[in-house]
Write an enzyme that holds these catalytic residues in place. Structure first.
Site, PDB file in Angstrom:
ATOM      1  CG  ASP A 174      46.500 -10.653  24.549  1.00  0.00           C
ATOM      2  OD1 ASP A 174      45.667 -11.575  24.539  1.00  0.00           O
ATOM      3  OD2 ASP A 174      47.721 -10.834  24.755  1.00  0.00           O
ATOM      4  CD  GLU A 193      42.983 -12.407  27.406  1.00  0.00           C
ATOM      5  OE1 GLU A 193      42.650 -13.579  27.254  1.00  0.00           O
ATOM      6  OE2 GLU A 193      44.147 -12.005  27.198  1.00  0.00           O
TER       7      GLU A 193
END
Ligand code: CA
Length: 701
Positions: free
Chosen positions: A385, A414
């Site tokens: 993340d 990400e």
């Protein structure tokens, strides 16, 4: 000046925390205090905070001694348990051993207290002689004369309810039967992956899941479960659909869902990390005993492996649920987090704090935590993340260590942050620097928004929904964001240059847990289109990323047009928004069957999974199209040892059918509308073929 203001603010903020901790741990009769006493207490409290803060601010983290040992946390044997914690700045460290995992319901649980001893590497340790299996523990530091909050050991591998206390357990006892022979399904090339993003609770919580253990890890181990139309759900569905990796939303222990409430209806995605090395309690059948959640998650991994599925964990090391009062911060104030120039918590995560992977002991924590999930739980990959918050050096180190451990590990993240960071931009693991990060992939927002429009503008359209000028963004996705001579990078939606060094560094997708589902987006952006047209657009988007190079990523339920009833940010929305409605599988049966068949096509044909940029350049060639809003390409020369010599793919995002001139050759029809003929039995005799509106066409020779 600002320094004084900052100190005042910091002090005032901390008074609250300190009074709370006093209330909690000193049994302080707060209400009975008279006003003068309160004033006096406030004055001394300010003084003590002042000296505490001055002390912290005068610390240079680089002077902290480091610890290289791999035994932080609990080392358990039946005759002795050793507990170790790193805190070079503490003057004292108290270990408390409890019978129960929380204090709320067990107020008479008087702990055994032990003063820990510090070595010259800043590590405090204590030995507990005898068998402490099943007991719970906390740590409390004294720093700068201040008694910090009682904290859960960040290294603990088991916790009690709500993760409030660590638990001493015998890990060997948590293994399911035949765990020693557990084996992940074969996985050779990273581009062979077909990812499926799923939330544990969403998978089974709906009544029509037919699953007994609703919302639990065990729910995903049940076989033979059906919806109202006797179609498979849960595990059987995953197997039937044919994806290779199931990426589970956060399943480490997170904060927001209260585990003490039985059948709690409270929902959360889980991006609020509490204890990184323990599974989440609300997904277990008994959150009070730390062993149970471990056993049950292992059972899930084992069952997935037995059914040809690999498991990817969504990990959120970039921030913690709490900043000031987090376990890390109560043990070594400020060390594990980055600060702004004025000494506050910086916030690149958008969640109030950001961790400091660039500091040795947090880097060590991340590495050991990831290795632990691989070794102990047999996890097959990680999705990072907000990976942009982590520094490139750390991500490379992670990749190196995990690939040494498991060459078939799959890592992606990400490639962005949610705010500015004190970490210099060029050190962040951003999408544009992904080529500098070895064997880690990034999500392609170029493909995502190229297909459907910007996620930040809810009525924006993309290639499939009628926005002109998106062709180069789609071509960019087709070559997995790599260098290709026929892509005009100037016209790509965001990236103006190839960012993936190799195709396995690009995750192609149209929808994930964030933002509107594609179905809901099309409802917003294409109000004047018919439901049938929107369904076609929905299928075309998935057809595009499933026939592109790189790694395709499917959001659970997308294969039967998942809706969240228009909710854009469902992180804490109720089940009726988030649950997978398994009866939609019947409603969109033809579309689902098509996508299932397309997944099979991708798996059967390595030409769609070319492992290198060089080979994509050699074998993939774009063709001119008769109209705008179309993309066509050929994959030539038995690419990646495909049995088909040449494959021709055409995407038509126009509302009308378009005739496409077929190059000379001995072509056979494979994909037209919702039909896929895997055996390519029908010879194409016409010189031109009609590509249906919002559809794809595949012919091969
Ligand atoms: Ca929890």
């Amino acid at each position: 000046m600002f320094f004084t203001n900052f100190l005042l603010e910091f002090i005032l903020n901390n008074i609250d925390i300190k009074s709370k901790s006093n209330l909690k741990f000193n049994n302080f009769a707060y209400q009975s205090e008279n006003y003068n006493f309160l004033k006096m207490k406030f004055f001394f409290s300010v003084l003590s905070q002042f000296s505490f803060i001055s002390m912290i601010l005068s610390q240079n983290f680089n002077t902290y001694p480091l610890y290289n040992g791999k035994d932080l946390g609990v080392t358990f044997t039946k005759t002795k348990t050793t507990i170790k914690v790193w805190s070079p700045i503490a003057e004292a460290m108290t270990l408390r051993v409890y019978k129960f995992g929380n204090s709320i319901e067990n107020t008479k649980d008087i702990p055994e207290e032990k003063q820990m001893k510090k070595n010259n590497q800043g590590v405090w340790s204590a030995d507990l002689m005898g068998n402490y299996e099943g007991k719970f523990y906390t740590l409390q530091a004294t720093i700068g004369g201040k008694l910090m909050n009682e904290a859960t050991d960040p290294y603990t591998k088991a916790v009690g309810v709500n993760g409030l206390r660590g638990q001493i357990i015998d890990l060997a006892k948590t293994n399911p039967k035949n765990w020693e022979t557990d084996k992940s399904p074969l996985f050779l090339q990273k581009t062979d992956a077909i990812l499926y993003e799923l939330h544990v609770r969403d998978a089974s919580i709906a009544a029509n899941s037919g699953i007994k253990n609703k919302g639990k890890f065990l729910g995903l181990t049940e076989k033979g479960t059906k919806n109202h139309f006797k179609q498979s759900t849960g595990l059987d569905h995953l197997k039937e659909f044919g994806v290779t990796h199931v990426h589970l939303l956060p399943l480490y222990d997170y904060f927001t869902t209260d585990e003490t409430i039985k059948d709690n209806t409270q929902y959360n995605w889980g991006y609020d990390p509490l204890n990184y090395n323990c599974p989440e309690g609300s997904y277990s059948t008994n959150p009070y005993d730390g062993n149970v959640r471990i056993q049950e998650f292992k059972k899930l991994v084992q069952t997935f492996h037995q059914n040809g599925l690999r498991v990817v964990m969504d990990v959120v090391y970039n921030h913690t649920m709490f900043g000031e009062t987090s376990n890390f911060n109560q043990l070594v104030p400020n060390y594990y987090y980055r600060q702004t120039a004025d000494g506050k918590f910086s916030n690149a995560s958008g969640c109030g704090n950001e961790t400091a992977s660039d500091r040795a002991m947090f880097q060590k924590f991340m590495l050991e935590s990831l290795e632990y999930w691989v070794k102990e739980y047999h996890v097959d990959g990680f999705r990072f993340d907000l990976m942009g918050v982590h520094d490139i050096e750390t991500m490379n180190l992670i990749s190196k260590r995990l690939h040494q451990l498991r060459p078939d590990i799959l890592l992606y993240g990400e490639g962005w942050t949610s705010g500015d960071s004190p970490l210099p931009e060029e050190r962040r693991s951003l999408k544009k620097y992904i080529s500098k990060i070895d064997k880690i992939a990034a999500f392609s927002d170029d493909m995502r928004d190229g297909l459907k429009g910007s996620v930040f503008e809810k009525e924006d359209k993309g290639f499939v929904s009628g926005k002109p000028g998106m062709e180069e963004s789609i071509k960019f996705g087709v070559v997995a964001s790599t260098q290709h001579p026929q892509v005009n990078y100037e016209k790509v939606i965001y990236a103006k240059a190839p960012w993936a060094a190799e195709p396995f560094q690009c995750i192609n997708y149209a929808e994930c847990h964030d933002n509107h589902t594609l179905f809901d987006r099309l409802e917003n952006s294409n109000k004047t289109n018919t439901a049938q047209e929107k369904t076609k657009m929905h299928i075309l988007a998935q057809t595009i990323f499933l026939t592109s190079q790189g790694i395709p990523f499917i959001h659970a339920g997308m294969e039967f047009s998942r809706t969240k009833k228009g909710e854009e940010n469902s992180f804490k929305s109720p089940d009726d928004i988030n649950e997978i409605d398994w009866d939609r599988k019947k409603q969109y049966e033809a579309e689902y069957n098509f996508l299932k068949s397309l997944v099979q096509l991708r798996k059967a044909h390595p030409a769609f999974r070319i492992p290198s940029t060089k080979l994509i350049q050699k074998h993939l060639q774009f063709l001119d199209c008769p109209e705008k809003n179309m993309v066509a390409f050929r994959i030539n020369g038995n690419a990646n040892k495909d049995k088909w010599k040449n494959i021709l793919v055409v995407y038509n995002a126009n509302p009308t059918a378009i005739n496409f001139d077929i190059p000379t050759g001995n072509w056979k029809l494979v994909l037209d509308g919702l039909k896929i003929d895997h055996d390519a039995k029908t010879l194409v005799t016409a010189k031109r073929l009609e590509v249906q509106p919002y559809s794809a066409l595949i012919i091969v020779e």
